[in-house]
Design an enzyme around this catalytic site. Structure first.
Site, PDB file in Angstrom:
ATOM      1  N   GLU A  58       0.814  -1.212   0.000  1.00 40.95           N
ATOM      2  CA  GLU A  58       0.000   0.000   0.000  1.00 40.95           C
ATOM      3  C   GLU A  58       0.851   1.267   0.000  1.00 40.95           C
ATOM      4  O   GLU A  58       0.606   2.177  -0.789  1.00 40.95           O
ATOM      5  CB  GLU A  58      -0.942   0.048   1.209  1.00 40.95           C
ATOM      6  CG  GLU A  58      -1.768   1.339   1.198  1.00 40.95           C
ATOM      7  CD  GLU A  58      -2.660   1.547   2.417  1.00 40.95           C
ATOM      8  OE1 GLU A  58      -2.610   0.752   3.366  1.00 40.95           O
ATOM      9  OE2 GLU A  58      -3.412   2.529   2.390  1.00 40.95           O
ATOM     10  N   ASP A  82      -0.548  -5.291   3.033  1.00 37.64           N
ATOM     11  CA  ASP A  82      -0.957  -4.097   3.779  1.00 37.64           C
ATOM     12  C   ASP A  82      -0.253  -4.149   5.125  1.00 37.64           C
ATOM     13  O   ASP A  82      -0.567  -5.000   5.959  1.00 37.64           O
ATOM     14  CB  ASP A  82      -2.480  -4.075   3.961  1.00 37.64           C
ATOM     15  CG  ASP A  82      -2.965  -2.734   4.497  1.00 37.64           C
ATOM     16  OD1 ASP A  82      -2.128  -1.974   5.033  1.00 37.64           O
ATOM     17  OD2 ASP A  82      -4.170  -2.460   4.392  1.00 37.64           O
ATOM     18  N   ILE A 102      -0.280  -2.186   7.729  1.00 40.10           N
ATOM     19  CA  ILE A 102      -1.231  -1.963   8.826  1.00 40.10           C
ATOM     20  C   ILE A 102      -2.601  -1.748   8.203  1.00 40.10           C
ATOM     21  O   ILE A 102      -2.825  -0.746   7.535  1.00 40.10           O
ATOM     22  CB  ILE A 102      -0.863  -0.725   9.673  1.00 40.10           C
ATOM     23  CG1 ILE A 102       0.475  -0.929  10.391  1.00 40.10           C
ATOM     24  CG2 ILE A 102      -1.974  -0.432  10.695  1.00 40.10           C
ATOM     25  CD1 ILE A 102       0.841   0.192  11.366  1.00 40.10           C
ATOM     26  N   ASP A 103      -3.491  -2.703   8.384  1.00 42.33           N
ATOM     27  CA  ASP A 103      -4.869  -2.472   7.964  1.00 42.33           C
ATOM     28  C   ASP A 103      -5.639  -2.006   9.195  1.00 42.33           C
ATOM     29  O   ASP A 103      -5.709  -2.716  10.198  1.00 42.33           O
ATOM     30  CB  ASP A 103      -5.501  -3.739   7.383  1.00 42.33           C
ATOM     31  CG  ASP A 103      -6.864  -3.434   6.773  1.00 42.33           C
ATOM     32  OD1 ASP A 103      -6.980  -2.401   6.082  1.00 42.33           O
ATOM     33  OD2 ASP A 103      -7.811  -4.201   7.017  1.00 42.33           O
ATOM     34  N   ASP A 126      -6.050  -4.752   0.928  1.00 40.65           N
ATOM     35  CA  ASP A 126      -6.988  -4.989   2.026  1.00 40.65           C
ATOM     36  C   ASP A 126      -7.562  -6.402   1.966  1.00 40.65           C
ATOM     37  O   ASP A 126      -7.972  -6.942   2.988  1.00 40.65           O
ATOM     38  CB  ASP A 126      -8.179  -4.010   1.954  1.00 40.65           C
ATOM     39  CG  ASP A 126      -7.752  -2.560   2.095  1.00 40.65           C
ATOM     40  OD1 ASP A 126      -6.981  -2.269   3.014  1.00 40.65           O
ATOM     41  OD2 ASP A 126      -8.187  -1.725   1.269  1.00 40.65           O
ATOM     42  N   THR A 167      -5.284   1.705  10.038  1.00 38.71           N
ATOM     43  CA  THR A 167      -4.362   2.734  10.545  1.00 38.71           C
ATOM     44  C   THR A 167      -5.071   3.691  11.504  1.00 38.71           C
ATOM     45  O   THR A 167      -4.513   4.069  12.532  1.00 38.71           O
ATOM     46  CB  THR A 167      -3.726   3.509   9.374  1.00 38.71           C
ATOM     47  OG1 THR A 167      -2.936   2.582   8.623  1.00 38.71           O
ATOM     48  CG2 THR A 167      -2.829   4.631   9.869  1.00 38.71           C
TER      49      THR A 167
HETATM   50  C1  IPD Z   1      -8.618   0.898   5.389  1.00 34.78           C
HETATM   51  C2  IPD Z   1      -9.400   0.064   6.342  1.00 34.78           C
HETATM   52  C3  IPD Z   1     -10.812   0.580   6.403  1.00 34.78           C
HETATM   53  C4  IPD Z   1     -11.472   0.568   5.056  1.00 34.78           C
HETATM   54  C5  IPD Z   1     -10.644   1.320   4.047  1.00 34.78           C
HETATM   55  C6  IPD Z   1      -9.228   0.804   4.026  1.00 34.78           C
HETATM   56  P1  IPD Z   1      -6.030   1.234   5.979  1.00 34.78           P
HETATM   57  O1  IPD Z   1      -7.287   0.443   5.326  1.00 34.78           O
HETATM   58  O2  IPD Z   1      -9.409  -1.284   5.955  1.00 34.78           O
HETATM   59  O3  IPD Z   1     -11.575  -0.242   7.240  1.00 34.78           O
HETATM   60  O4  IPD Z   1     -12.716   1.165   5.140  1.00 34.78           O
HETATM   61  O5  IPD Z   1     -11.233   1.167   2.775  1.00 34.78           O
HETATM   62  O6  IPD Z   1      -8.478   1.549   3.109  1.00 34.78           O
HETATM   63  O7  IPD Z   1      -5.910   2.534   5.247  1.00 34.78           O
HETATM   64  O8  IPD Z   1      -6.303   1.382   7.423  1.00 34.78           O
HETATM   65  O9  IPD Z   1      -4.923   0.303   5.647  1.00 34.78           O
HETATM   66 CA    CA Z   2      -5.935  -1.344   4.421  1.00 35.32          CA
HETATM   67 CA    CA Z   3      -2.785   0.146   5.427  1.00 37.04          CA
HETATM   68 CA    CA Z   4      -4.236   3.529   4.265  1.00 40.48          CA
END
Ligand code: IPD
Ligand code: CA
Ligand code: CA
Ligand code: CA
Length: 318
Positions: free
Chosen positions: A78, A98, A100-101, A248, A103
């Site tokens: 990402e 990813d 950190i999913d 994701d 963040t």
């Molecule tokens: C996000 C999270 C969030 C989702 C977003 C993602 P991130 O990822 O998964 O729940 O609604 O579409 O982009 O930015 O925290 O890696």
């Molecule tokens: Ca994510």
């Molecule tokens: Ca992320």
């Molecule tokens: Ca992100």
């Protein structure tokens, strides 16, 4: 060359210990989340799209370790793509990561944060690890070998044979969805409208027991991958999100599939396999058929069509 079962096994072992190592780093960094050592930035000036120093450090670590262990494999992460790096998904083995999913959760200390390491071959997810270090939940799968929580617990959790029945209709489902970081009025308006459509029956303004909600409930964990893990576990019935990305969902998709779940595109009417790069995702949990003459897959698809019927079509270019 050709990927063999033992290659998948090696990749999964590697990805699992890498995810555990990253989990430690994320936990440590979380203790310092409001300190100067963990800077928080807004991506392209969007206050609901955050990135921290830790996202970048973790992705860099994963990328470096993959490059030295599997130099012939490709890598998509990402934060590297956010930095403007162009790529296309090919048939080559490709790690989609990813760091950190969740963040926003990480920044606030809300314990639904995961590191996601997925591998595709011929553009299909074949190995996946999703690890939440805060709750110590490690989800792993490789193609053809089932999905597991913390190595020993087979998914879905309710997996006597046959697994729990699927709900007979959308109205008995627990739905997991997200609002994402695109808060432009048209996008967010359609998402809110979709949630409205899911949670209330059309036409009625006065509350009564009869019109108390089209679905059982709506949940929102702040991590698309962990949302999908709830579906893989069988603790929620369907996941819907428009606007998330391949990093994701790649690891999550193979875990979900190995747990008997189904992932399709977030908008109808194409019932074919999900387009990983399509940014629109809809998942249904495993379960026994909900009607006597249906197969499980037919029941899952019937629920998919019901949800497609109530969600808005949302434009989501790459
Ligand atoms: C996000 C999270 C969030 C989702 C977003 C993602 P991130 O990822 O998964 O729940 O609604 O579409 O982009 O930015 O925290 O890696
Ligand atoms: Ca994510
Ligand atoms: Ca992320
Ligand atoms: Ca992100």
């Amino acid at each position: 060359g050709i990927f063999l079962n033992k290659d998948y096994e090696e990749c999964l072992e590697f990805a699992t210990s890498l995810a555990q190592e990253c989990g430690q780093i994320i936990l440590e960094a979380s203790k310092a989340r409001y300190s100067k050592t963990n800077k928080i930035y807004e991506k392209s000036g969007n206050p609901s799209d955050l990135v921290t120093e830790t996202d970048r450090i973790v992705e860099e670590l994963i990328k470096t370790k993959i490059n030295s262990k599997f130099p012939e494999h490709r890598f998509i992460g990402e934060e590297m793509t956010a930095a403007g790096h162009q790529y296309e998904l090919t048939n080559d083995p490709t790690w989609i990561v990813d760091p950190i999913d969740g963040t926003t959760n990480f920044v606030h200390g809300f314990p639904f944060v995961a590191v996601c390491i997925g591998l595709t071959f011929n553009k299909e997810p074949v190995v996946g690890v999703v690890f939440n270090p805060f709750l110590n939940q490690l989800f792993t799968a490789r193609k053809g070998n089932g999905a597991y929580l913390n190595f020993n617990t087979k998914l879905p959790l309710s997996s006597p044979n046959p697994p729990l029945n699927l709900p007979p209709s959308l109205s008995q489902c627990l739905i997991v969805t997200e609002f994402g970081s695109d808060r432009s009025p048209s996008t967010i308006g359609k998402k809110v409208q979709s949630v409205h459509n899911m949670i209330s029956k059309p036409g009625n303004v006065t509350w009564s027991k009869k019109n108390a909600g089209l679905v059982h409930g709506i949940r929102n964990l702040g991590s698309a991958a962990l949302d999908i893990m709830q579906i893989a576990k069988g603790e929620a019935d369907m996941f819907w999100e428009i606007g998330c990305w391949e990093w994701d969902v790649t690891a999550a998709i193979i875990i979900l599939r190995e747990a008997g779940g189904l992932m399709v595109n977030g908008n109808g009417p194409n019932e074919g396999p999900v387009d990983i790069l399509g940014r629109k995702y809809l998942a249904v949990r495993a379960g026994s058929p909900c009607a006597g003459d249906e197969t499980s897959e037919q029941s899952q698809l019937r629920l998919v069509r019901e949800l497609w019927n109530v969600v808005e079509e949302i434009d989501c270019p790459r």
